[in-house]
Scaffold this motif. Structure first.
Motif, PDB file in Angstrom:
ATOM      1  N   GLY A 237       0.797  -1.214   0.000  1.00  0.00           N
ATOM      2  CA  GLY A 237       0.000   0.000   0.000  1.00  0.00           C
ATOM      3  C   GLY A 237       0.828   1.260   0.000  1.00  0.00           C
ATOM      4  N   GLU A 238       1.882   1.272   0.803  1.00  0.00           N
ATOM      5  CA  GLU A 238       2.739   2.461   0.872  1.00  0.00           C
ATOM      6  C   GLU A 238       3.454   2.697  -0.447  1.00  0.00           C
ATOM      7  OE1 GLU A 238       2.644   0.060   3.106  1.00  0.00           O
ATOM      8  OE2 GLU A 238       1.639   1.154   4.737  1.00  0.00           O
ATOM      9  N   GLU A 239       3.922   1.636  -1.085  1.00  0.00           N
ATOM     10  CA  GLU A 239       4.614   1.774  -2.366  1.00  0.00           C
ATOM     11  C   GLU A 239       3.644   2.196  -3.472  1.00  0.00           C
ATOM     12  OE1 GLU A 239       8.099  -1.593  -1.592  1.00  0.00           O
ATOM     13  OE2 GLU A 239       6.100  -2.164  -2.301  1.00  0.00           O
ATOM     14  N   PHE A 240       2.401   1.736  -3.367  1.00  0.00           N
ATOM     15  CA  PHE A 240       1.382   2.182  -4.326  1.00  0.00           C
ATOM     16  C   PHE A 240       1.145   3.685  -4.199  1.00  0.00           C
ATOM     17  CE2 PHE A 240      -3.160   3.262  -4.821  1.00  0.00           C
ATOM     18  CZ  PHE A 240      -3.307   3.044  -6.181  1.00  0.00           C
ATOM     19  N   ALA A 241       1.008   4.149  -2.953  1.00  0.00           N
ATOM     20  CA  ALA A 241       0.773   5.573  -2.721  1.00  0.00           C
ATOM     21  C   ALA A 241       1.953   6.414  -3.204  1.00  0.00           C
ATOM     22  CB  ALA A 241       0.511   5.835  -1.238  1.00  0.00           C
ATOM     23  N   ALA A 242       3.174   5.906  -3.010  1.00  0.00           N
ATOM     24  CA  ALA A 242       4.364   6.651  -3.420  1.00  0.00           C
ATOM     25  C   ALA A 242       4.544   6.624  -4.940  1.00  0.00           C
ATOM     26  CB  ALA A 242       5.605   6.080  -2.734  1.00  0.00           C
ATOM     27  N   GLY A 243       4.103   5.549  -5.574  1.00  0.00           N
ATOM     28  CA  GLY A 243       4.346   5.389  -7.009  1.00  0.00           C
ATOM     29  C   GLY A 243       3.363   6.120  -7.893  1.00  0.00           C
ATOM     30  N   VAL A 244       2.141   6.336  -7.390  1.00  0.00           N
ATOM     31  CA  VAL A 244       1.112   7.003  -8.185  1.00  0.00           C
ATOM     32  C   VAL A 244       1.220   8.516  -7.975  1.00  0.00           C
ATOM     33  CG1 VAL A 244      -1.351   7.313  -8.556  1.00  0.00           C
ATOM     34  CG2 VAL A 244      -0.447   5.028  -8.112  1.00  0.00           C
ATOM     35  N   ASN A 245       1.493   9.242  -9.041  1.00  0.00           N
ATOM     36  CA  ASN A 245       1.599  10.695  -8.968  1.00  0.00           C
ATOM     37  C   ASN A 245       0.190  11.289  -9.035  1.00  0.00           C
ATOM     38  OD1 ASN A 245       2.100  13.452  -9.344  1.00  0.00           O
ATOM     39  ND2 ASN A 245       3.966  13.071 -10.504  1.00  0.00           N
ATOM     40  N   VAL A 246      -0.376  11.554  -7.861  1.00  0.00           N
ATOM     41  CA  VAL A 246      -1.757  12.038  -7.785  1.00  0.00           C
ATOM     42  C   VAL A 246      -1.893  13.386  -8.478  1.00  0.00           C
ATOM     43  CG1 VAL A 246      -3.626  12.682  -6.212  1.00  0.00           C
ATOM     44  CG2 VAL A 246      -2.140  10.757  -5.665  1.00  0.00           C
ATOM     45  N   ARG A 247      -0.859  14.236  -8.388  1.00  0.00           N
ATOM     46  CA  ARG A 247      -0.904  15.550  -9.035  1.00  0.00           C
ATOM     47  C   ARG A 247      -1.156  15.397 -10.534  1.00  0.00           C
ATOM     48  NH1 ARG A 247       3.502  19.735  -6.815  1.00  0.00           N
ATOM     49  NH2 ARG A 247       3.087  20.486  -8.917  1.00  0.00           N
ATOM     50  N   THR A 248      -0.426  14.489 -11.168  1.00  0.00           N
ATOM     51  CA  THR A 248      -0.589  14.292 -12.605  1.00  0.00           C
ATOM     52  C   THR A 248      -1.961  13.711 -12.927  1.00  0.00           C
ATOM     53  OG1 THR A 248       1.788  13.976 -12.907  1.00  0.00           O
ATOM     54  CG2 THR A 248       0.345  13.099 -14.619  1.00  0.00           C
TER      55      THR A 248
END
Length: 434
Positions: free
Chosen positions: A276-287
């Motif tokens: 879960g943490e790696e998913f959150a870090a990997g997905v660029n929510v801004r983009t």
């Protein structure tokens, strides 16, 4: 939407403000998108299903899946391994490295139909190559390689019929409206020399000139270890994903849903690679928010009829003269480029194509020639927001917005001044223009 609200606050005002903010970078791109959503929703300038349709689009989910796949490729070490295989062929000089990346983006467009899918596949590999060459995060060289992936993937693929979303929208609309069809080879012959080969040379020159770098030499060393279990699993997932992407016309499953299934596999416990943490870090929510804003803006403009209204307003003022087909052709490109500011690249063929019959009647051009003229325009965005794949590529590599804007403007200027006349000449040589 109430009658009073619709008469006082046209969604075009909100679209114009959002475009201005994106063009000038006065606010972060994601904040502009959120403000656009909030303003249109509060003032009920467009229905919610239209405003937020970007989050329902295939492009959005393909980008989200691409972020997950890219994170998995980086984590298991596959990106670094592939980069090592490429290193000996792409390193040696800065020019060779940039040219190699551009060539890869164009070659991959012939076998893989999705811009977003190609970016998701290439970006982690090219960033791993940048790491090996000592191009640190935020450095001009690293930004250049990321932009090479984005610009090469989007702009050059316009010359290949099934490799670009605007191409598919244009050909589909032309077939429905006029029963006009374009085959693969004639389309490639018409566009590849200028929008493929020459545009690729322009991209290489601009990147090398605008982003000077001195990558360190990379030893073409042989891998001493075999693939790990995680690398094998991910390789199988990637090969199956690529196979489904390449054969989407046979099985009918859209590339976005193929990418989403692959992303889910990468996240599954035991089978996958990311928590879960790696998913959150990997997905660029801004983009993702920015992309949703761009797609939502295009949908709102199309729903409101603003794009067609602009076209109808401008056509009477264009210098159209059947005796001057070259000037008419330039006017077609200019009109499509203007529409690109309002409806973005995916919206240009949806708005321009219905106008093609009227345009052809006022010019010395045939209907197919008018239809084909728009390709140059939507393949040459003046600002990043006009082409979502460029936005996504820059976001994945965290390239500053200013650098992306400068690259867009420079490439567009050279394209319109230098490649535009050559494009016209090529159409004439092939008897598409009298």
């Amino acid at each position: 939407m109430t009658e009073t609200a619709s008469s006082l606050i046209h969604p075009g005002w909100f679209a114009a403000i959002a475009i201005l903010l994106w063009a000038t970078s006065l606010l972060p791109e994601y904040l502009t998108a959120l403000l656009f959503f909030a303003a249109v929703a509060v003032f009920r300038a467009a229905p919610p299903d239209v405003l937020f349709s970007g989050f329902q689009s295939e492009a959005f989910w393909l980008v989200l899946g691409g972020f997950v796949i890219g994170s998995a490729i980086r984590k298991v070490g596959l990106a670094d391994r592939i980069a090592g295989k490429l290193a000996g062929r792409l390193t040696g000089s800065w020019l060779r490295m940039v040219a190699g990346v551009i060539a890869i983006t164009y070659a991959l467009a012939f076998v893989m139909p999705s811009n977003m899918g190609r970016i998701a596949l290439l970006m982690p590999i090219i960033m791993a190559l940048a790491d090996r060459a000592g191009l640190a995060q935020g450095s001009p060289g690293r930004n250049a390689l990321a932009l090479a992936v984005g610009f090469g993937t989007y702009q050059l693929s316009a010359s290949i019929l099934p490799a670009n979303v605007p191409n598919l929208i244009m050909t589909g609309a032309a077939e429905r409206a006029y029963n006009v069809q374009f085959d693969y080879m004639s389309y490639l012959l018409l566009h590849a020399p200028v929008l493929g080969i020459l545009k690729g040379l322009v991209l290489i020159g601009c990147l090398v000139w605008m982003f000077p770098a001195s990558p360190r030499p990379i030893e073409d060393r042989a891998e001493t270890t075999g693939l790990s279990a995680a690398e094998w699993r991910l390789s199988i997932i990637l090969l199956v994903t690529l196979a489904f992407w390449m054969t989407d016309t046979l099985h009918g499953i859209r590339p976005a849903w193929v990418g989403l299934v692959s992303a889910c596999l990468c996240l599954l416990p035991r089978i996958g690679f990311l928590n879960g943490e790696e998913f959150a870090a990997g997905v660029n929510v801004r983009t993702c928010i920015y992309l949703g804003g761009i797609l939502g803006l295009a949908a709102v403009v199309a729903w409101s009829g603003l794009g067609s209204a602009i076209g109808d307003l401008i056509i009477p003022h264009l210098p159209l003269d059947p005796a001057r087909p070259a000037a008419d052709f330039a006017s077609m490109i200019g009109l499509a480029s203007l529409l690109n500011f309002v409806v973005t690249a995916n919206g240009v063929p949806a708005v321009f194509t219905p106008l093609a019959s009227s345009l052809a009647a006022h010019t010395g051009l045939t209907l197919p020639t008018v239809l084909m003229s728009q390709v140059f325009a939507y393949a040459t965005p003046l600002l990043p927001y006009q082409a979502a794949p460029i936005v996504v590529a820059a976001g994945m590599a965290r390239v500053p917005t200013g650098a992306t804007v400068k690259m867009c403007l420079t490439v567009a200027l050279i394209s319109f001044v230098l490649l535009g006349p050559l494009y016209l000449l090529w159409f004439r040589l092939l008897n598409w223009i009298g």
